[in-house]
Design an enzyme around this catalytic site. Structure first.
Site, short mmCIF file in Angstrom:
data_model
loop_
_atom_site.label_atom_id
_atom_site.label_comp_id
_atom_site.label_asym_id
_atom_site.label_seq_id
_atom_site.Cartn_x
_atom_site.Cartn_y
_atom_site.Cartn_z
N GLU A 1 104.64 -10.30 4.70
CA GLU A 1 106.06 -10.58 4.97
C GLU A 1 106.70 -10.98 3.65
O GLU A 1 106.87 -12.14 3.35
CB GLU A 1 106.25 -11.64 6.07
CG GLU A 1 105.46 -12.93 5.91
CD GLU A 1 105.99 -14.02 6.84
OE1 GLU A 1 107.17 -13.97 7.26
OE2 GLU A 1 105.22 -14.95 7.13
N GLU B 1 112.90 -9.02 -2.90
CA GLU B 1 111.94 -10.05 -3.33
C GLU B 1 110.66 -9.38 -3.85
O GLU B 1 109.61 -10.01 -3.93
CB GLU B 1 111.70 -11.05 -2.20
CG GLU B 1 112.97 -11.85 -1.89
CD GLU B 1 112.80 -12.91 -0.79
OE1 GLU B 1 111.67 -13.14 -0.36
OE2 GLU B 1 113.82 -13.50 -0.38
#
Lengths: 650, 650
Positions: free
Chosen positions: B450, B459
């Site tokens: 995740e 990210e």
């Protein structure tokens, strides 16, 4: 060697280059084109055009030596930097739909620019964007520009003919107008000062208005294809009148000519057989460079230009150089400034003419010997208007009494010695005072002043003359009797970049005095503010508000507005005027350069749309300032609100 | 008193005001409308509408007392500031052709604002611009704004119905679209944060898309005329469905309602005779305020609203608040951050579903007891995905071996105690390492992670998973198996102003995580970049370039684009997805707010023209960044070139 001599011209446009094919023997390229061919520089490919990164990777795992044109050692550093403009591979297409080609192009572009930087070249020629999209190309060039040494990047833009019929369709992408591609590219790169244009001059030319836009841009080179040339009666290459005029424009704007292409004229004296070309190392003095007749013709055009007028030569150093306007009311001028302005003979001739007419109107011939006219020079400085007044009196045979009022005590010293030297003691009284506060012993028939700035009222002539109006008889005459400011929208990328380099808002909200040269005037000037003296109206306010509409000629195409050029015209007396508004300007006068009002964000104007501009003159007891903005095609911020960035002190 | 209670809502929209006529007895005005009428504030004229500066000057040479509504002493300071919005004289017209009226208007406006500032009013209502020109009005208001205390200026803008038929004519001045006047006014005033809108709600309403634009603007008040109200079966005022929906929108966006006009409903119980109105000082409890039935109806609409959902209440404080995105690769998350994200039950339910399906696909039912699946959680944090994996194994009856790989040594501490606490020692191995560099003893069947940000790859999930891909068997499964980012153009004047307040370019070249609320979404989101895992393609580059075209619905009218809202959608496994793209978003999930990419200069889009947007994802060994720009309707600078302002570290 330079194209020749033109009296007064020391600009870059004396040098002429030639575009060459890829050749890894750079010493030969220089010898052939410069020593033998008399060109000043070459625009030469830096990398073998067969190179493509994606092919290389497949061929070998190890990263080999890149196929550059020679090593850095084959020429001396000064040869590289003075005589070679790097030509970036023309196959690159960073906006291709083909991702492999796009990625290859980006890698190649970056490798070639890195190599050119390593060689300290002065410039690289970037190939023209292919198609109508250039965002990815611009993104990559913009990344490069951020870390570039002093090298210039010349983006090649073809001067294609715009089709006027399609111009009426507002907002349609004007596929034909290559200026739009340039405009988009430089907006994406934020007007970077190292990004400029190399115009590709082709056989047919766009309209004069369309061409005119380029003179407001940063154009460094014009690449003229041999295809452009016609043949004269003797079989030699020559250019059409329109091309000649364009080339003169290039010469006048420091744009270098680069010749390009194969020779297309067969001349009796030279062997135009291609065997005599690049690959022949045994060049002898007899065989001419194949493009020599073209170079000779360009040299002929250069040498044929009129010498630069004396005044232009004097003003060369001021071209497109931003100066802050004078604040003569707050600051005292220096002797040197007086010295300069007093030399402007034409200005004082006009004043003398105006005073003559006023004296004659004031005193009929039959009373010339009995009536004495009281004339006050307000803001007499070191005395040029006193002299003009006395000469006018002599010329018309009128009797005169002059008060010379001057607030600068330093100038008053000079005035006193002038009066003594000239023996004017009985006629001229010197008053050391601000005209607004002087308590005069009598009233004047004529009030003469020279308080005008480049934008007319911008040195506060209205406020000074309002303050002096009580010195004037009710039926007295003010010289000047009125003045009007003018503006016109201009493309001025050089000025825009100079203002932007300060990286603040304040400089974008300041008006500058500047000798405008590298600009494109997009529409005729229109009047802004008018002041009349003496001011007999009830409303004495010198606040002003004017809204103007400018239309850009439909054959111009799209245009970029970086700001407004400002001028003035003054009626000294009746038909005697004085001014710098281009269509009516007084010749041979050098006291005023135009004024330039910048826009914080340049405005793109599509063909057919109009520009709405607002100018305000705002007054407070301590200061006067302008605010300005644009409301159409879209609204800008109001510039210089409350005079926060630029004002003139009272 | 407030309109009523709505659970969770503490916004300004609980308060309702009333527009009043000029009355110099302010204590009576307050008593009548607030104490007696139950309104929360009045919008009251500050100056006698008969006043005109040019008339005054003629009448008397001395400057008299200005005819303000009462002195500052007639109300307490807190009464003035809490209960009175100053209404600027509605006759003023700063763009009149009549210069006397124009000058009178400017003087009056400045006098009234100065008086309102003296009284410390919270806001003044500026009359709507008359006609289609507002440059001089805006110039004057902009001057005022520069030196204003904390007072807000509400520019009154009538919500007139736009005629869709005229919308096709590109660039024609949309005289009917009052949003254009507002847009021009605020551009002239440079998006000043103290300038906002008071919408005049009239009988007929523009299209829903046209109205929607206002929710991206700084609207503070909606003035609803009694003319808008219909009559219900019992003779009471009520609003049309469309008006009701609009009013709900106002309530949801902290916009205060102001009632205006004469009562137009004759109700049995109240004496709507005008004698019972303002001039009657002896108000008693029996006679109702003439607008009370309208207020009651607005209160009814307010109280009828659904209570704010729990999640919305929790997120209230984050609305339109700009946050920097996390950099979980460079920085270690804090315990509190883990704590918050672990509570997002819905997210882990989706992961568990995906893992169940993957386990079932990997191991048929008949081999469930014999085959052990190797699952690696890369970026295990404090263990929520480990738990979800074990629950999936239990749910499907599959045998599992889990490696929990985590680079943050602080989270590893928690992981160890979790495993001990839950008795997972035989199933779960904890690996304290960066997934990109771990040397694993065996390869995984399933890789679970995740690592997604609000914009999917922001990210650096692609780089991390590329680095971890060697841990996965050739036929192994990655959960997520792909993810895609999305953008849509938005009007977001609040966000624009917040970014602008930093007064630098860097903040305009940064993406922000933000709970978007006060925005207008101008077109449906479109996909930007997609990443697929495992990445079996030859070209492993995570550079991306996408060009998008957005069309704005023709019944919207012109629109302003302050930037782009960004989202993601991830395919976890087959049909199990997870995401925040509005049309497909996973409900009740709170781990991700959208991302916002600002534009340095907002872009005005005329009806019918389209927006062309470019987004790049650029990678270097040490960092990854985005660049973005707009090339149509005109070109913006390329934002964040070379990642100079905003980047994510590898």
């Amino acid at each position: 060697m330079p194209l020749g001599e033109r009296a007064g011209d020391k600009s870059e446009s004396r040098y002429c280059g030639v575009e060459t094919q890829f050749n890894d023997d750079m010493p030969h390229v220089l010898a052939f084109n410069l020593s033998h061919g008399s060109f000043d520089f070459v625009v030469a490919p830096l990398m073998d055009p067969a190179y493509q990164p994606s092919l290389m990777q497949k061929e070998s795992g190890v990263s080999g030596v890149l196929p550059f044109a020679g090593s850095d050692l084959v020429l001396s550093p000064s040869q590289w930097s003075s005589h070679v403009v790097g030509k970036i591979s023309s196959w690159i297409d960073l906006d291709s739909e083909d991702e492999i080609l796009r990625v290859d192009s980006e890698i190649t572009l970056k490798q070639e620019i890195a190599w050119a930087s390593h060689l300290s070249l002065q410039a690289c020629l970037l190939p023209a964007p292919k198609g109508n999209s250039c965002a990815n190309y611009a993104r990559c060039v913009n990344q490069i520009l951020q870390g570039l040494n002093s090298m210039q990047l010349w983006l090649r833009i073809p001067l294609v003919k715009t089709d006027n019929d399609t111009m009426d369709v507002v907002n349609s992408s004007n596929l034909d107008d290559s200026w739009e591609i340039w405009n988009s590219f430089r907006l994406l790169c934020e007007h970077h000062s190292q990004l400029s244009v190399a115009l590709d001059v082709l056989n047919s030319l766009p309209s004069a208005n369309s061409l005119g836009r380029w003179f407001g841009e940063s154009v460094r080179a014009a690449i003229i294809s041999t295809d452009c040339f016609l043949t004269n009666a003797r079989g030699y290459p020559c250019l059409s009148k329109r091309h000649q005029k364009l080339v003169s424009g290039f010469f006048n704007h420091s744009i270098q000519i680069v010749l390009s292409g194969e020779p297309v004229h067969s001349l009796p004296r030279i062997n135009s057989d291609l065997a005599a070309n690049n690959n022949d190392n045994n060049v002898d003095g007899v065989q001419k460079h194949p493009l020599r007749p073209y170079l000779d013709y360009v040299g002929y055009l250069y040498q044929r230009m009129d010498p630069l007028p004396e005044q232009e030569r004097f003003e060369l150093g001021y071209r497109d150089f931003l100066q802050s306007p004078l604040q003569p009311l707050m600051d005292n001028l220096e002797a040197q400034t007086y010295e300069t302005f007093e030399k402007d003979t034409m200005k004082y001739i006009q004043y003398q003419r105006a005073i003559c007419k006023a004296l004659q109107d004031r005193v009929p011939d039959d009373k010339a010997s009995s009536v004495t006219t009281v004339l006050m020079v307000v803001g007499a400085g070191r005395g040029p208007l006193v002299r003009a007044s006395l000469q006018a009196a002599e010329e018309t045979g009128r009797k005169l009494k002059v008060y010379a009022v001057e607030k600068n005590p330093n100038a008053v010293v000079t005035l006193h010695s002038l009066v003594k030297l000239e023996g004017w003691e009985n006629i001229v009284s010197i008053i050391s005072s601000d005209m607004r506060y002087w308590d005069a012993p009598e009233k004047a028939d004529i009030l003469v002043s020279e308080l005008l700035g480049s934008f007319g009222d911008n040195e506060l002539s209205p406020e000074c003359l309002d303050g002096a109006q009580r010195l004037l008889k009710d039926d007295g005459i003010s010289i000047p009797s009125s003045y009007t400011s003018f503006i016109q929208p201009v493309t001025a990328s050089k000025l825009y970049n100079d203002v932007k380099s300060h990286k603040d808002v304040a400089h974008f909200e300041t008006a500058y005095v500047v000798k405008l040269h590298n600009i494109a005037r997009l529409a005729p000037p229109q009047p802004v503010f008018t002041f009349i003296h003496p001011n007999r109206s009830i409303d004495k306010s010198n606040n002003r508000y004017t809204k103007l509409q400018f239309g850009v000629s439909s054959d111009t195409g799209s245009a970029m507005i970086h700001g407004f050029a400002g001028y003035f015209d003054a009626v000294l007396y009746k038909e005697v005027h004085l001014g710098i508004e281009p269509s009516t300007s007084t010749p041979n006068m050098f006291s005023w350069f135009p004024i330039f009002f910048p826009l914080r964000t340049p405005i793109s104007l599509h063909p057919g749309s109009s520009l709405e501009v607002h100018f305000w003159r705002c007054c407070r007891p301590s200061k006067v300032w302008y605010e300005w903005t644009v409301t159409s095609p879209s609204s800008s911020p109001i510039h210089n609100t409350n005079g926060r960035s630029y004002w003139v002190g009272l």
